[in-house]
Motif scaffolding. Structure first.
Motif, PDB file in Angstrom:
ATOM      1  N   PRO A   1       0.923  -0.936  -0.542  1.00 35.87           N
ATOM      2  CA  PRO A   1       0.121   0.097   0.097  1.00 35.87           C
ATOM      3  C   PRO A   1       0.751   1.051   0.171  1.00 35.87           C
TER       4      PRO A   1
ATOM      5  N   CYS B   1       1.927  14.249   3.422  1.00 39.28           N
ATOM      6  CA  CYS B   1       1.679  13.102   3.543  1.00 39.28           C
ATOM      7  C   CYS B   1       0.544  13.053   3.824  1.00 39.28           C
ATOM      8  N   THR B   2      -0.193  11.404   3.688  1.00 37.76           N
ATOM      9  CA  THR B   2      -1.839  11.433   3.748  1.00 37.76           C
ATOM     10  C   THR B   2      -2.164  10.466   4.991  1.00 37.76           C
TER      11      THR B   2
ATOM     12  N   GLY C   1       1.378  -0.898   7.660  1.00 32.51           N
ATOM     13  CA  GLY C   1       0.401  -1.669   6.230  1.00 32.51           C
ATOM     14  C   GLY C   1       0.763  -2.816   5.820  1.00 32.51           C
TER      15      GLY C   1
ATOM     16  N   GLY D   1       8.694   2.412   4.305  1.00 34.91           N
ATOM     17  CA  GLY D   1       7.735   1.964   4.242  1.00 34.91           C
ATOM     18  C   GLY D   1       6.781   0.874   3.440  1.00 34.91           C
TER      19      GLY D   1
ATOM     20  N   GLY E   1       0.760   5.912   0.521  1.00 30.47           N
ATOM     21  CA  GLY E   1      -0.347   6.986   0.375  1.00 30.47           C
ATOM     22  C   GLY E   1       0.580   8.009  -0.586  1.00 30.47           C
ATOM     23  N   ALA E   2       1.701   8.712  -0.064  1.00 31.63           N
ATOM     24  CA  ALA E   2       2.602   9.872  -0.408  1.00 31.63           C
ATOM     25  C   ALA E   2       3.512   9.548  -1.042  1.00 31.63           C
ATOM     26  N   GLY E   3       3.679   8.661   0.317  1.00 26.97           N
ATOM     27  CA  GLY E   3       5.189   7.990  -0.274  1.00 26.97           C
ATOM     28  C   GLY E   3       6.877   8.782   0.706  1.00 26.97           C
TER      29      GLY E   3
ATOM     30  N   GLY F   1      -0.754   7.017   5.559  1.00 30.90           N
ATOM     31  CA  GLY F   1      -0.064   6.861   5.850  1.00 30.90           C
ATOM     32  C   GLY F   1       0.578   7.644   6.989  1.00 30.90           C
TER      33      GLY F   1
ATOM     34  N   PRO G   1       2.996  16.689  11.626  1.00 34.23           N
ATOM     35  CA  PRO G   1       4.425  15.813  11.145  1.00 34.23           C
ATOM     36  C   PRO G   1       5.043  17.266  10.137  1.00 34.23           C
TER      37      PRO G   1
HETATM   38  C1  LIG Z   1      10.760  15.781   5.009  1.00 36.11           C
HETATM   39  C2  LIG Z   1       9.474  15.311   6.221  1.00 36.11           C
HETATM   40  C3  LIG Z   1       9.103  14.962   7.200  1.00 36.11           C
HETATM   41  C4  LIG Z   1       8.570  14.512   7.749  1.00 36.11           C
HETATM   42  N1  LIG Z   1       8.324  14.448   9.661  1.00 36.11           N
HETATM   43  C5  LIG Z   1       7.605  13.457  10.122  1.00 36.11           C
HETATM   44  C6  LIG Z   1       7.141  14.349  11.076  1.00 36.11           C
HETATM   45  O1  LIG Z   1       7.403  15.474  11.626  1.00 36.11           O
HETATM   46  N2  LIG Z   1       6.286  12.796  11.764  1.00 36.11           N
HETATM   47  C7  LIG Z   1       6.582  11.793  10.932  1.00 36.11           C
HETATM   48  O2  LIG Z   1       5.585  11.131  12.258  1.00 36.11           O
HETATM   49  N3  LIG Z   1       6.699  11.407  10.063  1.00 36.11           N
HETATM   50  C8  LIG Z   1       7.479  12.257   8.985  1.00 36.11           C
HETATM   51  N4  LIG Z   1       7.833  12.016   8.197  1.00 36.11           N
HETATM   52  C9  LIG Z   1       7.438  10.576   7.592  1.00 36.11           C
HETATM   53  C10 LIG Z   1       6.741  10.415   7.093  1.00 36.11           C
HETATM   54  O3  LIG Z   1       5.821  11.733   6.757  1.00 36.11           O
HETATM   55  C11 LIG Z   1       5.375  10.375   7.517  1.00 36.11           C
HETATM   56  O4  LIG Z   1       5.666   8.484   8.064  1.00 36.11           O
HETATM   57  C12 LIG Z   1       4.330   9.745   7.035  1.00 36.11           C
HETATM   58  O5  LIG Z   1       2.836   8.905   7.591  1.00 36.11           O
HETATM   59  C13 LIG Z   1       3.803   9.044   5.774  1.00 36.11           C
HETATM   60  O6  LIG Z   1       2.508   8.961   5.160  1.00 36.11           O
HETATM   61  P1  LIG Z   1       2.474   9.173   3.495  1.00 36.11           P
HETATM   62  O7  LIG Z   1       1.237   9.568   2.854  1.00 36.11           O
HETATM   63  O8  LIG Z   1       3.661   9.896   2.580  1.00 36.11           O
HETATM   64  O9  LIG Z   1       2.314   6.835   3.557  1.00 36.11           O
HETATM   65  P2  LIG Z   1       3.614   6.411   2.490  1.00 36.11           P
HETATM   66  O10 LIG Z   1       5.276   6.353   2.022  1.00 36.11           O
HETATM   67  O11 LIG Z   1       3.250   7.073   1.910  1.00 36.11           O
HETATM   68  O12 LIG Z   1       3.513   4.845   3.354  1.00 36.11           O
HETATM   69  C14 LIG Z   1       4.337   4.904   4.412  1.00 36.11           C
HETATM   70  C15 LIG Z   1       3.552   3.136   4.943  1.00 36.11           C
HETATM   71  O13 LIG Z   1       1.922   3.194   5.037  1.00 36.11           O
HETATM   72  C16 LIG Z   1       1.164   2.823   4.227  1.00 36.11           C
HETATM   73  N5  LIG Z   1       0.506   3.137   3.918  1.00 36.11           N
HETATM   74  C17 LIG Z   1       0.011   4.085   3.097  1.00 36.11           C
HETATM   75  N6  LIG Z   1      -1.284   4.577   2.996  1.00 36.11           N
HETATM   76  C18 LIG Z   1      -2.173   2.885   3.588  1.00 36.11           C
HETATM   77  C19 LIG Z   1      -3.055   2.750   3.807  1.00 36.11           C
HETATM   78  N7  LIG Z   1      -4.036   3.510   3.142  1.00 36.11           N
HETATM   79  N8  LIG Z   1      -4.020   1.488   4.126  1.00 36.11           N
HETATM   80  C20 LIG Z   1      -2.584   0.795   4.660  1.00 36.11           C
HETATM   81  N9  LIG Z   1      -1.065   1.316   4.833  1.00 36.11           N
HETATM   82  C21 LIG Z   1      -0.669   2.573   4.076  1.00 36.11           C
HETATM   83  C22 LIG Z   1       2.771   2.135   3.285  1.00 36.11           C
HETATM   84  O14 LIG Z   1       2.370   1.271   2.899  1.00 36.11           O
HETATM   85  C23 LIG Z   1       3.567   2.389   3.855  1.00 36.11           C
HETATM   86  O15 LIG Z   1       3.841   1.143   4.747  1.00 36.11           O
HETATM   87  C24 LIG Z   1       8.449  12.775   7.344  1.00 36.11           C
HETATM   88  C25 LIG Z   1       8.693  12.530   5.951  1.00 36.11           C
HETATM   89  C26 LIG Z   1      10.129  13.703   5.240  1.00 36.11           C
HETATM   90  C27 LIG Z   1       9.890  13.110   3.612  1.00 36.11           C
END
Ligand SMILES: Cc1cc2nc3c(=O)[nH]c(=O)nc-3n(C[C@H](O)[C@H](O)[C@H](O)COP(=O)(O)OP(=O)(O)OC[C@H]3O[C@@H](n4cnc5c(N)ncnc54)[C@H](O)[C@@H]3O)c2cc1C
Lengths: 495, 408
Positions: free
Chosen positions: A80, A150-151, A211, A90, A82-84, A154, A144
């Motif tokens: 799965p 981020c979604t 995920g 993960g 979200g925004a990566g 995620g 975050p």
């Molecule tokens: C510049 C930067 C700053 C950041 N700051 C923080 C911070 O302050 N605090 C913090 O906690 N994190 C931070 N992060 C990490 C990241 O943004 C978080 O972990 C965020 O929640 C990931 O969301 P995403 O949508 O990008 O998920 P993704 O990166 O796409 O996926 C993350 C995980 O979630 C799973 N997943 C996604 N969507 C679903 C779904 N609908 N159902 C089941 N599983 C799913 C994926 O399989 C993967 O394992 C940061 C990242 C960056 C790049």
């Protein structure tokens, strides 16, 4: 990093799988060309790359259900996404698996101010929720730094935090309900606008499950009324010991600030050079303490924090006099990652948590490691809750530097565990910390976690290769080991 | 009388469970036994009493963390915390008197295993939100742990959430770590008199939407208010809607004034200060209105979307002839019914079908608890997951079998 051996038979069936997915998601929602797959080859942990077999972008829960059932019946792995933005890999794809992207689940379905909750699709960004309810004076508390991108799906998967988590909790403390699709296509709903779970707390289990247990297709979050006001103190200290003592003093005085963040000297300099927030450059540690609430409370607490800071050798203490100034105090902290990105070709962001009182010791041992590895490190620190983000500076174009940075990082995380902390405070285990799990858990601990995974995904098709260092088959994990002979245990008191 | 094991060390406890696993002998897991009459009745042959695993092993006020054995009395923990002006934020109730037992008998293990939280739940979260980590023995006779002693931790699955509220059916905890918080400097309660249920519902919803960080929002109909030990409440002669505010003194004074002017325009208001506030909220927390000696009526704890609380309560009172009050801003209904045969479970569960939520039978005679679903029956998809989770921890069903659901 070793990923599970790709299944050549599945890779050979790519066309057939793509055709089946097109039968579920019409039009452009199925991506198969190498060029178009490339944007999905990594997440925020860019050191690891692997284009997936296929990307599928469904738009409805029914489609997600049919996709998963197909994958389940045909032995196809699913990652799965979200925004990566994951920093732990993960969402790293698998060569023999599909990426199931939730980007099209981007609608806010319902906002219920009377029950203080919002029902949103998983692809909605974290910030979009606060924006949607902002005009009515509400917000979604976990924030975050990646919140623009981020979604919420995620966030659920990683149990993400932010600078306001000290007072308002992590994602897990701010989620009320989920709709989840299991790997066999079954759709289940857990929780809702009411409080607490019936039966076991599956909502709590799923939050932070990376995920591996199911695909989240709808989320009910708690929204909160915005505090009337917020002000911040910006305080420099001649040593991290002083800054740490100030943090302990604030909490010891019974004050839980909205946010309490620390930066060390390298991070202060990088941030100041980048955004000119007005940070003092002649200090070893900088603390930003934000108080929020009614004005009378904020003024009162600012005064008390000021006293505590002064008693701990504060230098250059400033108190925000306007909203603009408060935002400026934060600007450097919020830009700390990109700021460090400017002073080094690459950086590697770590995420351990330690008991706060061990900070000076951990920082000095980290400095020694930095010497040993010949790599610089800058620290930003969620000081209130002990969550450290050491940023290791390296150059990926120098042969061997990435590996060195990774080893340095692993040593830092082992150090966190050694002093009573944990491997990851908010970024998740993913692939990055997978092989470090035995530093914190015994084989029995890890097997119990994997058995829970088996209850959701017995064929291990959801995001395999993440979190667990060794993959066991569910049948093997399910066996009960009987230790006959020791049964009579005469020494146990009974009555 | 069933034989009891009372291990004095985690290793002894593991041996006892390993033995039960080998012999496939079900165990009733218990601490002080203050909640033995909650849940489905046990028919286990042996009892595993963990009350000897007691004592605080770690308390670091500045780290906001405390670890203790499951048998540690809550009263000890609360006193230790109070010495450093801290508290358990989830305000665990003392249901001893409600269940016909003594007051003050509850343990940390019991509070966490049953995920019980008091009025502050609406602001601070439930016990599950403050449960950071544990060591336990699974129904495989294996010692394992999860979580940690730091507040921020996402390393591996959050099994603490599963243990919290599992009623001893997944593992026997040998050490628990919780997050603690500073106790508020000041506590006050705004009382609004004479609301009917609909007006009370509207006032509670309005209070929850203010930025005043209210930490308790409840409504007592006139008949129940009359029984309070707090004279401002019992003497009102009317229904009482109560809103608690906690924090630094200047802030509490300001917020109370603001709440009174926003919500009290049409009704008479009053303010309870520290000691009366504490007493009033502990009555609500401990379900004192239904805990009088000799009161044997059935008691339900019903969680619904807060906005629907007042209406559901009215429907329940009309449908059952019982008495009820609201906590959690309307999200929690405490209901008592005089129905010694079936606890009117069908009426109760029908009333929450539309708004959603769950109803738990907290007090009822043993045969009723054996015959009526004590916990909300889950949907089939969820039921399958619950079974899978149970099997993953306790494949032979030796830990409190049937305590929550007949098939778990
Ligand atoms: C510049 C930067 C700053 C950041 N700051 C923080 C911070 O302050 N605090 C913090 O906690 N994190 C931070 N992060 C990490 C990241 O943004 C978080 O972990 C965020 O929640 C990931 O969301 P995403 O949508 O990008 O998920 P993704 O990166 O796409 O996926 C993350 C995980 O979630 C799973 N997943 C996604 N969507 C679903 C779904 N609908 N159902 C089941 N599983 C799913 C994926 O399989 C993967 O394992 C940061 C990242 C960056 C790049």
């Amino acid at each position: 990093m070793k990923m599970p051996e790709p299944d050549a038979a599945v890779i050979a069936r790519k066309d057939e799988i793509a055709a089946a997915l097109r039968g579920i998601v019409p039009g452009e929602g199925v991506i198969v060309n190498d060029d178009e797959l490339r944007p999905y080859e990594s997440d925020g942990l860019t050191a690891y790359r692997q284009p997936p077999l296929i990307v599928v972008l469904p738009e409805t829960t029914a489609q997600v259900s049919r996709i998963l059932r197909y994958c389940h019946d045909n032995g196809v792995k699913v990652v799965p996404r979200g925004a990566g933005t994951s920093l732990s890999g993960g969402a790293l794809p698998l060569r023999d698996g599909i990426v199931l992207g939730l980007g099209k689940f981007n609608r806010i379905l319902d906002v219920d101010y009377d029950n203080r909750c919002a029902v949103v699709q998983p692809g909605v960004t974290n910030l979009a929720i606060s924006n949607a309810v902002g005009e009515e004076g509400f917000y979604y508390a976990p924030d975050p730094s990646s919140q623009i991108a981020c979604t919420i799906g995620g966030n659920i998967a990683e149990n993400s935090g932010g600078v306001h988590c000290l007072k308002y909790g992590l994602t897990t403390n701010n989620v009320l309900g989920l709709e989840l699709v299991l790997i066999d296509g079954e759709i289940v709903r857990i929780g809702g606008p009411h409080l607490d779970a019936e039966g076991y707390d599956l909502l709590g289990l799923l939050t932070g499950s990376e995920g591996l247990l199911g695909v989240v297709t709808e989320v009910t979050v708690r929204i909160l009324p915005k505090p009337e006001t917020a002000r911040a103190l910006l305080v420099g200290f001649p040593s991290s010991e002083d800054a740490g003592a100030c943090v302990a003093g604030v909490i010891g005085a019974g004050i839980i600030p909205g946010g309490m963040e620390m930066m060390d000297r390298p991070a202060i300099h990088a941030a100041e050079d980048f955004v000119h927030a007005g940070y003092p450059l002649d200090v070893e540690a900088l603390l930003i303490v934000e108080l929020d609430g009614p004005e009378s409370e904020v003024d009162y607490l600012i005064g008390r924090v000021e006293e505590i800071a002064k008693a701990n050798n504060a230098v250059g203490l400033r108190i925000s006099q306007s909203e603009e100034e408060r935002v400026r105090f934060w600007a450097g902290r919020k830009a700390a990652f990109p700021a460090v990105g400017r002073i080094s070709p690459d950086y590697y962001c770590m995420d351990g948590t330690i008991p706060r009182g061990r900070l000076p010791e951990v920082l000095s041992r980290m400095a020694a490691l930095s010497q040993q590895y010949g790599l610089r490190v800058a620290n930003v620190f969620h000081a209130g809750d002990g969550n450290l983000h050491p940023l290791i500076l390296y150059d990926a174009n120098e042969p061997g530097e990435l590996e060195k940075a990774e080893e340095f990082g692993a040593d830092i995380l082992r150090l966190c565990v050694e002093v009573g902390g944990v491997l990851t405070g908010e970024h998740g285990v993913g692939v990055e910390k997978r092989d470090l799990m035995p530093a914190m858990f015994t084989e029995a601990d890890l097997q119990q976690q994997q058995r829970v995974k088996c209850a959701f995904d017995p064929k291990s098709l959801l995001n395999p290769g993440k979190v667990f260092p060794t993959l066991h088959r569910c049948a093997e994990l399910g066996r009960v080991h009987i230790h006959r002979g020791q049964q009579r245990f005469p020494d146990i008191p009974r009555f | 009388m069933a034989e009891s094991f009372r291990p004095e060390t985690p290793d002894q406890l593991r041996d006892a469970v390993a033995w039960a696993v080998a012999e496939e002998i079900p165990l009733e897991i218990m601490c002080a036994g203050s909640k033995r009459s909650m849940g489905r009745p046990s028919n286990a042959e042996r009892r595993l009493d963990v009350s000897a695993l007691r004592g605080i092993t770690l308390y670091e006020p500045e780290e906001l963390v405390l670890s203790a054995g499951p048998g540690t009395p809550l009263a000890d923990i609360e006193q230790t915390l109070a010495e450093r002006r801290q508290q358990l934020p989830f305000e665990p109730p003392d249901l001893g008197p409600l269940l016909g037992g003594a007051a003050g008998a509850g343990t940390l293990g019991g509070a966490i295993a049953c995920n019980l939280s008091g009025p502050r739940r609406l602001k601070a979260g439930a016990s599950r939100d403050h449960f950071l980590g544990f060591s336990a023995v699974s129904g495989r006779g294996e010692a394992f742990k999860s979580g940690g002693r730091v507040v921020k931790n996402v390393t591996g699955y959050d099994l603490s959430k599963l243990m919290c509220g599992s009623w001893g059916t997944l593992g026997v905890m040998t050490l628990l770590t919780v997050k603690v918080l500073p106790a508020p400097e000041s506590i006050r309660t705004v009382l609004l008199f004479g609301h009917g249920p609909a007006e009370a519902g509207a006032a509670m919803t309005a209070a929850m939407k203010t930025p005043y960080e209210v930490s308790g929002v409840a409504h007592l109909p006139a008949g129940l208010a009359a029984g309070s030990a707090v004279s401002h409440v019992s003497g009102a002669g009317r229904a009482v809607t109560a809103i608690r505010v906690e924090g630094p003194s200047p802030s509490v004074a300001y917020r109370c004034a603001a709440l009174r002017s926003q919500l009290g325009a049409l009704v008479e208001t009053e303010e309870l200060h520290s000691r009366n506030s504490v007493r009033f909220w502990s009555e609500l927390r401990d379900v004192s209105p239904f805990a009088a000696a000799g009161d044997a009526r059935c008691v339900w704890r019903i969680s619904v979307p807060p906005k629907s609380g007042a209406q559901v309560m009215q429907r329940l009172i009309a449908g059952t002839g019982g008495e009820a009050y609201l906590d959690w801003g309307g999200g929690l209904i405490w209901l008592t019914v005089d129905a010694p045969v079936d606890a009117m479970h069908e009426t109760v569960r029908a009333a929450i079908a539309a708004p959603g939520g769950h109803a738990t039978l907290i007090r009822a005679p043993e045969p009723v608890r054996a015959a009526v679903p004590v916990f909300q029956p889950p949907e089939p998809g969820v039921a399958r997951l619950l079974r899978g989770v149970k099997e993953s921890f306790d494949p032979r069903g030796v830990l409190n079998p049937g305590r929550m659901y007949a098939e778990l």
